[in-house]
Design a protein around this motif. Structure first.
Motif, PDB file in Angstrom:
ATOM      1  N   ILE A 129       0.822  -1.213   0.000  1.00  0.00           N
ATOM      2  CA  ILE A 129       0.000   0.000   0.000  1.00  0.00           C
ATOM      3  C   ILE A 129       0.855   1.263   0.000  1.00  0.00           C
ATOM      4  CG2 ILE A 129      -1.719   1.342   1.287  1.00  0.00           C
ATOM      5  CD1 ILE A 129      -2.924  -1.213   2.290  1.00  0.00           C
ATOM      6  N   TRP A 179      -3.109  -3.527   7.373  1.00  0.00           N
ATOM      7  CA  TRP A 179      -3.486  -2.127   7.565  1.00  0.00           C
ATOM      8  C   TRP A 179      -4.988  -2.054   7.808  1.00  0.00           C
ATOM      9  CZ3 TRP A 179       0.164   1.557   7.986  1.00  0.00           C
ATOM     10  CH2 TRP A 179       1.433   1.301   7.446  1.00  0.00           C
ATOM     11  N   ARG A 191      -8.187   0.472   7.909  1.00  0.00           N
ATOM     12  CA  ARG A 191      -8.634   1.805   7.483  1.00  0.00           C
ATOM     13  C   ARG A 191      -9.466   2.446   8.589  1.00  0.00           C
ATOM     14  NH1 ARG A 191     -12.468   3.837   3.171  1.00  0.00           N
ATOM     15  NH2 ARG A 191     -11.363   5.526   2.125  1.00  0.00           N
ATOM     16  N   SER A 192      -9.209   3.723   8.883  1.00  0.00           N
ATOM     17  CA  SER A 192      -9.908   4.380   9.983  1.00  0.00           C
ATOM     18  C   SER A 192      -9.988   5.879   9.730  1.00  0.00           C
ATOM     19  CB  SER A 192      -9.171   4.097  11.308  1.00  0.00           C
ATOM     20  OG  SER A 192      -9.888   4.620  12.407  1.00  0.00           O
ATOM     21  N   THR A 193     -10.442   6.602  10.740  1.00  0.00           N
ATOM     22  CA  THR A 193     -10.519   8.067  10.703  1.00  0.00           C
ATOM     23  C   THR A 193      -9.786   8.616  11.919  1.00  0.00           C
ATOM     24  OG1 THR A 193     -12.689   7.963   9.636  1.00  0.00           O
ATOM     25  CG2 THR A 193     -12.060  10.061  10.629  1.00  0.00           C
ATOM     26  N   GLY A 199      -8.731  10.827   6.805  1.00  0.00           N
ATOM     27  CA  GLY A 199      -8.715   9.385   6.645  1.00  0.00           C
ATOM     28  C   GLY A 199      -7.314   8.843   6.874  1.00  0.00           C
ATOM     29  N   TYR A 249      -4.752   5.016   7.802  1.00  0.00           N
ATOM     30  CA  TYR A 249      -4.568   3.583   7.984  1.00  0.00           C
ATOM     31  C   TYR A 249      -3.733   3.359   9.242  1.00  0.00           C
ATOM     32  CZ  TYR A 249      -6.329   2.183   3.377  1.00  0.00           C
ATOM     33  OH  TYR A 249      -7.117   1.934   2.285  1.00  0.00           O
ATOM     34  N   ASP A 294      -4.493   8.238   4.503  1.00  0.00           N
ATOM     35  CA  ASP A 294      -5.171   7.534   3.411  1.00  0.00           C
ATOM     36  C   ASP A 294      -5.009   8.351   2.123  1.00  0.00           C
ATOM     37  OD1 ASP A 294      -6.857   6.317   1.627  1.00  0.00           O
ATOM     38  OD2 ASP A 294      -8.586   6.223   2.957  1.00  0.00           O
ATOM     39  N   HIS A 320      -8.314   9.533   0.485  1.00  0.00           N
ATOM     40  CA  HIS A 320      -9.311  10.276   1.268  1.00  0.00           C
ATOM     41  C   HIS A 320      -9.368  11.735   0.804  1.00  0.00           C
ATOM     42  CE1 HIS A 320     -11.608  11.759   4.702  1.00  0.00           C
ATOM     43  NE2 HIS A 320     -11.890  10.502   4.975  1.00  0.00           N
TER      44      HIS A 320
END
Length: 305
Positions: free
Chosen positions: A27, A40, A42-44, A53, A55, A69, A72
């Motif tokens: 990635i 990884w 994915r989150s905020t 955004g 990871y 991200d 994002h």
């Protein structure tokens, strides 16, 4: 450490390859070999309300990396220093790792079952004695939209109380009321894209360079998108990092921002710079507003009242 390693370290010939080596990641390209994640997630970002955004890299079940991200739309792969260190919060030394219940005047660790039972029993007792409305919920501004929704339903349907509020309302109460009275909704009319397209940007009381640095990057994109640098005006009683990058800095007195805006409206109306056709097709009460401004907010500071 062996004697040979000590000598290499002393002479500065040890490049510490094992510690600083990089490996390929599917990635993010190159990442630290020592912290290369197994996966990884994915989150905020949970720090401020910008909504970047990100990871989180997980290795052996532990968070070891934070990365922006790249897809994002808010941060486009970038993170501020707070976001880059977010994975460190999970195992921070001063973080509470279990529920605490006060016993004999001292907070003591407890199991989740014990904590849930304690809170449930106390809520039931309080509501039985004082009514359903005796319990209220104040949430944080760092929840995601889905979490806000779930907590609101739990408060209304589970606790059977409408006493529910959050940091997002408490710290933005005046703005929320202004939005509702003006637009009929408490959602702001602007978006992050405006920063990268506007000719003039007026920031009132907002120190985005310190508090929301990703938004400063949107301003930095402006010249590339529009071909010229935007005029940045900062209105704030404080000197801040944002005021230092402003083209015009207005260090007004505290609580005088509304008077400043009304005074600017006075000048616009006095000079006839407003587009009345545009205003009349999109608003109501403009004549009354203009009469109020002209009567009470001349830049000289004197009014008819």
């Amino acid at each position: 450490m062996s004697l040979i390693d000590k000598v290499k370290n002393f002479l500065g010939t040890d490049i510490k390859e094992d510690k600083y080596a990089l490996v390929d990641d599917p990635i993010f390209g190159k990442v630290s070999k020592a912290k290369a994640p197994d996966k990884w997630v994915r989150s905020t970002c949970g720090y401020c309300g910008v909504g970047c955004g990100m990871y989180i890299g997980v290795k052996d079940g532990e968070p070891v990396y934070s990365k922006g991200d790249p897809l994002h739309p808010v941060n486009m792969g970038t993170l501020c220093p707070k976001g880059l260190s977010e994975h460190q919060m999970v195992r921070a030394d001063n973080r509470v790792t279990s529920p605490l219940i006060r016993k004999s005047g001292k907070l003591s660790p407890a199991s989740w079952d014990e904590a849930f039972t304690k809170v449930s029993d106390e809520f039931k007792r309080i509501q039985a004695e004082h009514g359903k409305g005796a319990v209220s919920v104040i949430s944080t501004g760092q929840l995601l939209t889905e979490e806000f929704y779930a907590l609101g339903k739990f408060t209304q349907l589970g606790l059977e109380t409408n006493n529910y509020d959050g940091n997002t309302t408490l710290c933005m109460a005046s703005a929320v009321m202004g939005y509702k009275q003006t637009f009929g909704s408490d959602g702001p009319t602007g978006c992050y894209e405006d920063f990268s397209k506007a000719d003039v940007i007026l920031l009132i009381g907002a120190n985005i360079a310190d508090n929301h640095p990703i938004l400063k990057l949107h301003i930095a994109k402006n010249k590339k998108e529009t071909g010229k640098k935007p005029t940045l005006i900062v209105v704030d009683p404080r000197k801040s990092k944002t005021s230092q990058i402003a083209d015009i800095f207005v260090p007004l007195s505290p609580r005088s921002d509304l008077a400043l805006l009304n005074g600017l409206c006075y000048i616009i109306m006095e000079q006839g710079w407003e587009d009345e056709n545009f205003i009349n097709t999109r608003t109501n009460g403009y004549k009354e507003f203009k009469k109020h401004i002209i009567a009470n907010y001349p830049p000289s500071g004197t009014s008819s009242e």
